[in-house]
Design a protein around this motif. Structure first.
Motif, short mmCIF file in Angstrom:
data_model
loop_
_atom_site.label_atom_id
_atom_site.label_comp_id
_atom_site.label_asym_id
_atom_site.label_seq_id
_atom_site.Cartn_x
_atom_site.Cartn_y
_atom_site.Cartn_z
N GLN A 107 116.70 47.41 71.66
CA GLN A 107 116.16 47.33 70.30
C GLN A 107 117.06 48.06 69.32
OE1 GLN A 107 112.37 49.15 69.86
NE2 GLN A 107 111.85 48.08 67.96
N SER B 169 117.89 34.94 64.05
CA SER B 169 117.60 35.22 65.47
C SER B 169 117.81 36.69 65.81
CB SER B 169 118.48 34.33 66.36
OG SER B 169 119.84 34.71 66.23
N GLY C 105 114.76 38.24 64.85
CA GLY C 105 113.74 37.87 65.84
C GLY C 105 113.89 38.66 67.14
N ASP C 106 115.15 38.94 67.54
CA ASP C 106 115.35 39.77 68.74
C ASP C 106 114.77 41.16 68.55
OD1 ASP C 106 116.60 37.70 70.02
OD2 ASP C 106 118.64 38.36 69.51
N ALA D 233 112.28 41.98 66.56
CA ALA D 233 110.81 41.89 66.61
C ALA D 233 110.33 41.68 68.05
CB ALA D 233 110.34 40.75 65.70
N ARG D 234 111.09 40.82 68.75
CA ARG D 234 110.70 40.57 70.14
C ARG D 234 110.81 41.84 70.97
NH1 ARG D 234 113.71 39.80 74.38
NH2 ARG D 234 115.59 39.56 73.10
N LEU D 235 111.87 42.58 70.78
CA LEU D 235 112.03 43.84 71.53
C LEU D 235 110.95 44.86 71.13
CD1 LEU D 235 115.93 44.15 71.49
CD2 LEU D 235 114.48 43.59 73.45
N SER D 236 110.54 44.85 69.84
CA SER D 236 109.46 45.76 69.41
C SER D 236 108.16 45.41 70.10
CB SER D 236 109.31 45.69 67.89
OG SER D 236 110.48 46.14 67.25
N MET D 237 107.89 44.08 70.15
CA MET D 237 106.68 43.65 70.84
C MET D 237 106.75 44.00 72.33
SD MET D 237 106.09 39.96 69.01
CE MET D 237 104.71 39.58 70.08
N GLN D 238 107.95 43.82 72.91
CA GLN D 238 108.11 44.16 74.33
C GLN D 238 107.94 45.66 74.55
OE1 GLN D 238 111.76 42.64 75.92
NE2 GLN D 238 111.30 43.27 78.03
#
Length: 465
Positions: A239, A323, A326-327, A329-334
């Motif tokens: 992240q 993207s 988006g990575d 945000a995706r890593l934050s959600m993960q």
């Protein structure tokens, strides 16, 4: 001749001898009367018979049942205790029961005259009075003698006293063993119930928590927590890297650099392919413009194709930049999901640790109770073995036999005693008669009785007729 001074003065040996000689008839008569009376009384007394048994008394220095140690210094007190037990009321009562003395006619007659309680007490006292226990100093052999009116009674009563004493000793030993056995049995039962209760708690807790052992799933859950922690650290690193790339791309765009020229964006495959196509179109367009001119349809087609490729490249670049966000945000959600998993796994590990500690406490309690139970069980087994070993501390060396001669009355002893009593009585009577009725029998009587000089004597030397 009576003289007060003579009565108050001491008598000499010659005076005493003269008195005895003068009263010898009285003395002899007294001796004969007393000896005759003694002989008559002795002859009238019923005969008595005495039978005896020899018992060897021993004791173990270590008593495994009562846990006591005896010392050789207590030998005399121990033997005296055995003598007191032989002449105790308990032994006498067992003799009464074994010989059925309460069914005899003599006892029933005594009951009618004196009452049952008084008759029973007299019977016990008579048994103890007729029982004699002889112990030689320093010896562990006791002679138990019983005196009765017939030889058979003396033998039977002596044997009954010995058997009652041996029975009482064995009863005391067995009672002690039984008492200790009951105590250990109660203790073992209590320990067994306590162990069963703890085992039930362990089983119920295992069923509630799913833990079969104190170490079950402990390592697996801990490793799972460690793996999640490593994954979280990796996601956070990714992240941070994604945020750094996104920030760098945004700053380059703000400086006016085309997105497709940014290395982090241009490295994507589709963008590289579009840039390759765009470069090829521009090369062809340059060649066509140099030879055909700007109005040529080929040049116009290449210009149109170049514009289309640039538009597609811009869209792809913006998509690549989007993207990157988006990575992030995706890593934050993960990261958030990993944090939730780690928290849940940590709660699970802590709960299992708490359950493990409680299960360990139960198992420790069970092990302690089992250890005490095993020690008590070993002691109980040793106690049973000690109580079952028949090592009597009493042995009959000589059983009572039918006496061949009466033990009483003692004719010789009684006659000798009568003779001595007769001589003493005769001498006493003779002296009393002489003292209360004084006579001149020797020269000393005149010398001590009259204040006159003695001129001479007639007759035997030193005596007067």
């Amino acid at each position: 001749m009576n003289s007060p001074s003579t009565e108050s003065s001491l008598l000499s040996l010659s005076q005493l001898a003269a008195m005895v000689a003068a009263r010898r008839t009285l003395i002899i008569a007294t001796v004969v009367v007393v000896v005759g009376a003694t002989a008559a009384i002795t002859a009238s007394l019923p005969r008595q018979w005495t039978a005896s048994s020899d018992i060897y008394v021993d004791y173990r220095e270590n008593d495994p049942i009562n846990g006591r140690n005896f010392s050789a210094m207590l030998d005399d007190s121990y033997m005296q205790t055995q003598i007191d037990m032989i002449k105790s009321q308990v032994v006498a009562q067992q003799v009464v029961d074994s010989l059925n003395l309460t069914q005899s006619a003599r006892y029933k007659e005594a009951v009618q005259k004196l009452g049952e309680a008084r008759a029973h007490d007299d019977l016990i006292d008579n048994l103890n009075k007729n029982t004699d226990v002889i112990n030689k100093r320093g010896s562990r052999v006791l002679e138990v003698a019983y005196t009765a009116a017939t030889p058979e009674m003396a033998r039977d009563y002596s044997a009954a006293v010995v058997n009652a004493f041996i029975g009482l000793t064995q009863q005391i030993a067995s009672r002690a063993a039984r008492s200790r056995t009951e105590q250990y049995s109660a203790q073992l039962e209590q320990l067994r119930k306590e162990a069963d209760a703890i085992q039930e708690n362990i089983t119920r807790y295992q069923r509630e928590t799913g833990l079969l052992k104190a170490t079950d799933n402990d390592d697996i859950d801990t490793r799972r927590l460690n793996q999640l922690s490593l994954q979280l650290a990796d996601v956070r690193a990714q992240q941070q890297a994604a945020q750094a790339r996104s920030e760098a791309t945004r700053q380059l765009v703000q400086r006016g650099i085309r997105p497709d020229d940014i290395p982090e964006v241009g490295q994507f495959g589709p963008i590289q392919e579009l840039r390759g196509k765009l470069n090829d179109v521009e090369r062809r367009l340059t060649e066509a413009q140099s030879t055909l001119g700007d109005r040529h349809p080929t040049v116009i087609g290449l210009v149109s194709e170049r514009q289309e490729l640039r538009a597609r490249l811009d869209r792809s670049s913006r998509a690549a930049m989007d993207s990157q966000g988006g990575d992030t945000a995706r890593l934050s959600m993960q990261e958030a999901a990993l944090n939730r998993d780690i928290e849940a796994q940590r709660d699970r590990v802590l709960k299992q640790m708490q359950g493990r500690d409680r299960l360990v406490s139960y198992e420790r309690q069970l092990a302690s109770v089992q250890q005490i139970y095993n020690a008590a069980l070993q002691k109980y087994d040793g106690l049973l073995m000690a109580s079952n070993i028949t090592l009597p501390n009493l042995a009959v060396l000589r059983a009572a036999e039918l006496p061949s001669a009466p033990s009483g009355p003692k004719v010789r002893r009684n006659l000798i005693s009568g003779l001595l009593v007769g001589v003493a009585a005769g001498l006493f009577m003779a002296l009393m008669l002489e003292l209360f009725n004084r006579r001149v029998r020797t020269r000393d009587d005149l010398l001590k009785g009259l204040p006159l000089p003695l001129i001479g004597t007639i007759g035997r030397r030193g005596a007067l007729a």
